[in-house]
Design an enzyme around this catalytic site. Structure first.
Site, short mmCIF file in Angstrom:
data_model
loop_
_atom_site.label_atom_id
_atom_site.label_comp_id
_atom_site.label_asym_id
_atom_site.label_seq_id
_atom_site.Cartn_x
_atom_site.Cartn_y
_atom_site.Cartn_z
N ARG A 1 -7.75 -0.32 0.73
CA ARG A 1 -8.32 -1.49 0.05
C ARG A 1 -8.72 -1.16 -1.38
NH1 ARG A 1 -12.59 -1.84 4.83
NH2 ARG A 1 -10.71 -0.99 5.80
N ASP B 1 -12.06 7.20 3.79
CA ASP B 1 -10.86 6.92 4.59
C ASP B 1 -10.48 5.43 4.54
OD1 ASP B 1 -8.73 7.46 6.17
OD2 ASP B 1 -9.86 7.66 8.04
N LYS C 1 -9.95 12.81 8.48
CA LYS C 1 -9.44 12.39 9.79
C LYS C 1 -9.37 13.58 10.73
CE LYS C 1 -6.45 8.57 8.24
NZ LYS C 1 -7.13 7.48 8.97
N ASP D 1 1.60 6.12 5.73
CA ASP D 1 0.65 5.23 5.06
C ASP D 1 1.22 4.63 3.77
OD1 ASP D 1 -1.78 4.07 5.64
OD2 ASP D 1 -2.96 5.50 4.45
N GLU E 1 -9.41 3.80 2.10
CA GLU E 1 -8.89 3.96 0.74
C GLU E 1 -7.85 2.90 0.37
OE1 GLU E 1 -7.62 5.39 3.28
OE2 GLU E 1 -5.49 5.04 2.93
N ASP F 1 -2.48 10.16 3.85
CA ASP F 1 -3.89 9.79 4.04
C ASP F 1 -4.58 10.81 4.94
OD1 ASP F 1 -6.32 8.59 4.22
OD2 ASP F 1 -5.66 6.86 5.41
N LYS G 1 0.85 -1.21 0.00
CA LYS G 1 0.00 0.00 0.00
C LYS G 1 0.87 1.24 0.00
CE LYS G 1 -3.28 2.63 2.93
NZ LYS G 1 -4.19 2.59 4.11
N1 BES Z 1 -4.30 4.43 6.94
C1 BES Z 1 -5.41 4.12 7.74
C2 BES Z 1 -5.13 3.04 8.79
C3 BES Z 1 -4.10 3.34 9.84
C4 BES Z 1 -4.49 3.59 11.14
C5 BES Z 1 -2.75 3.28 9.56
C6 BES Z 1 -3.54 3.81 12.11
C7 BES Z 1 -1.81 3.51 10.53
C8 BES Z 1 -2.19 3.76 11.80
C9 BES Z 1 -6.55 3.61 6.86
O1 BES Z 1 -6.60 4.10 5.58
C10 BES Z 1 -7.84 4.01 7.52
O2 BES Z 1 -8.04 5.17 7.69
N2 BES Z 1 -8.65 3.02 7.89
C11 BES Z 1 -9.88 3.28 8.52
C12 BES Z 1 -10.90 2.32 7.94
C13 BES Z 1 -12.32 2.60 8.37
C14 BES Z 1 -12.79 3.92 7.79
C15 BES Z 1 -13.18 1.47 7.91
C16 BES Z 1 -9.72 3.01 10.02
O3 BES Z 1 -9.01 2.08 10.39
O4 BES Z 1 -10.26 3.78 10.80
ZN ZN Z 2 -4.74 4.72 4.77
ZN ZN Z 3 -7.64 5.98 5.41
#
Ligand code: BES
Ligand code: ZN
Ligand code: ZN
Length: 505
Positions: free
Chosen positions: A356, A352, A282, A293, A354, A275, A270
């Site tokens: 996947r 967010d 966020k 990220d 993103e 992000d 990834k």
């Molecule tokens: N990049 C984040 C996940 C992340 C969280 C990476 C903490 C490093 C440290 C990812 O893109 C994300 O924001 N995921 C969301 C998914 C949700 C919206 C289903 C999450 O984990 O909150």
């Molecule tokens: Zn992310």
């Molecule tokens: Zn994200």
């Protein structure tokens, strides 16, 4: 830091000497006497109990004795002999080199590897672990700090009088050093890429680093821009970067071995260079950490940087989908429905989630263009995985028990802890939708890591042959260990595991 093996111990000019001590050594005076030099023995006898040999414990001893050329000896505890493994070696090495740095050492000699004579662990693996852990500990991301040249450890010498003795020990030590240096260099590259602020590591800049790595390793590289991706039908990948002024890059690097490849592996990382969350934005607090990220892409590029030297007997294709997830006027909106290049439709309920979306197209590309025996993706995918396993352990999900084990075993061997998360029918159902083939989030507050995996698996199966999954998919969620809260810099986690996976015979 330069690591070398030295057999002539008389001419060495080091400031500090590292020696490893087991708890058992201290319990037997005659063993201790044979093991350490007289000035060290003197201190240990005089100050009984100040050093117990506990794993990672250190003791600095100043020596003014001609029997040791170094002014200081750093003793490091190795714990109990029956608990000694490569992770213990890593911990002791980390602790020892940290102490040397605090002591202001520039040139360090070490005898830590001599513990190999007291355990069945191969000396090559011990030396490799020492080199990797020491390099890891000394890493700094300080290119933006103006300061006078700081005292840094320049040399680490593995003192091995038996280097030339029969039995090939010297060969093994040298080989441990050279593979340790190589993996360290790969992990350092991954850490530098993940640490670099997003404004100076955009998808385009990342791709230019990939180009350099490919060139240096004589590897084939393809860098697809917006137009090429659009032609391939990668709507899902392109959706994420719509709100950004920095255009996306889809990087593919191929390593093909000289002989017939034992198998063909695709590794996907990834690469979200920043992000912000997109319109599902966020919170401000901590948003700066989302420069990491891109850690998955950084790890897989690190792996490719070792290919010229390692020459594994498997074919390896690296895919790094690189995008910036932003909120510009053209940003994708919640509710949008996009298709992956194989035609699976995805409704984007949260911008967010993103990672996947870009991995889905990378997986579809892997299935359709590369026809691999297995696919492994590595990604800072979900906060949910961090909730489940914490900052130090990566989550592994897979449709294949053998592949899951292979990944977790490789992680264990190199000191990157991983734990498998179960994926159930319900988890797979949680990403079903009434308006598209799949949705990009699961049930609120439930098994978020698995929902991410379920989407990837679904797209892979669709790309392959509807409802007839065959290609094993291993998914490594590194949202925690890519950059634990306690660490000043991203870790390059996963680089070592993947190097091990493509190299085991
Ligand atoms: N990049 C984040 C996940 C992340 C969280 C990476 C903490 C490093 C440290 C990812 O893109 C994300 O924001 N995921 C969301 C998914 C949700 C919206 C289903 C999450 O984990 O909150
Ligand atoms: Zn992310
Ligand atoms: Zn994200």
């Amino acid at each position: 830091m330069k690591v070398t093996a030295v057999s002539d111990l008389t001419t060495r000019k080091n400031d500090v000497l590292i020696d490893g001590i087991l708890e058992e050594h201290l319990k037997h005076p005659e063993v201790l006497e044979a093991k350490v030099d007289p000035p060290v023995l003197k201190v240990l006898n005089k100050e009984q109990g100040i050093f117990q040999g506990k794993l990672g414990q250190t003791l600095v001893i100043r020596t003014d004795d001609k029997s040791i050329p170094e002014k200081k000896v750093v003793l490091v505890g190795l714990g109990k002999v029956n608990e000694l493994d490569l992770n213990a070696i890593r911990e002791a090495s980390t602790s020892a080199i940290k102490t040397c740095e605090k002591e202001g050492a520039k040139n360090v000699g070490t005898l830590l590897h001599e513990i190999a004579y007291e355990t069945p662990i191969p000396i090559q693996d011990i030396v490799q672990a020492m080199v990797e852990a020491s390099n890891y500990e000394l890493y700094k991301f300080d290119k933006y700090i103006r300061s006078e040249s700081k005292s840094k450890i320049k040399n680490l010498m593995v003192l091995a009088p038996k280097l030339k003795a029969p039995g090939g020990i010297g060969e093994k030590i040298r080989s441990g050093i050279s593979i340790g240096n190589l993996t360290s260099q790969a992990q350092t590259l991954a850490r530098d890429l993940a640490s670099e602020p997003s404004d100076s590591m955009t998808p385009d800049i990342f791709a230019s680093v990939a180009k350099r790595v490919a060139k240096e390793n004589d590897l084939e590289i393809e860098i697809l821009g917006h137009k090429a991706c659009k032609q391939l039908g990668m709507e899902s990948f392109l959706a994420v970067s719509k709100g950004s002024n920095n255009s996306p890059r889809f990087v593919v690097i191929r390593y093909i071995p000289k002989g017939k490849p034992r198998e063909k592996i695709v590794i996907i990382g990834k690469g979200v260079t920043f992000d912000s969350g997109g319109l599902s934005i966020k919170p401000a607090e901590g948003m700066e950490t989302m420069k990491c990220d891109k850690s998955g892409a950084a790890a897989v590029l690190g792996v490719m940087s070792t290919m010229k030297e390692l020459q594994p007997d498997v074919a390896v294709t690296m895919i790094a989908p690189l995008v910036e997830n932003m909120t510009g006027g053209s940003a994708i909106k919640p509710g949008a429905i996009v298709k992956t290049m194989n035609g699976t439709s995805i409704v984007i309920l949260n911008t967010d989630a993103e990672g996947r979306l870009i991995l889905a197209d990378a997986i579809a590309y892997a299935v359709m263009k590369e026809k691999p025996d297995k696919i492994i993706d590595i990604a800072t995918l979900t906060g949910a995985c961090v909730v489940a396993l914490g900052d130090d352990i990566a989550g592994v999900m897979s449709n294949d028990n053998k592949l899951a084990k292979e990944i977790i075993n490789a992680g264990n061997a190199v000191g990157e802890p991983m734990w498998r998360l179960p994926v159930s029918k319900e988890h797979r159902k949680s990403v079903e939708s009434k308006v598209a083939d799949v949705q990009n989030i699961g049930n609120r507050g439930q098994a978020g890591a698995q929902a991410g995996y379920a989407l990837l698996e679904k797209v892979k199966n669709d790309a392959e042959w509807p409802n007839k999954p065959t290609i094993p998919l291993g998914h490594i969620d590194i949202a925690g260990p890519a950059w634990p809260k306690k660490d000043p810099w991203p870790t390059g986690f996963g680089t070592r595991t993947l190097i091990r996976l493509v190299n085991k015979h």
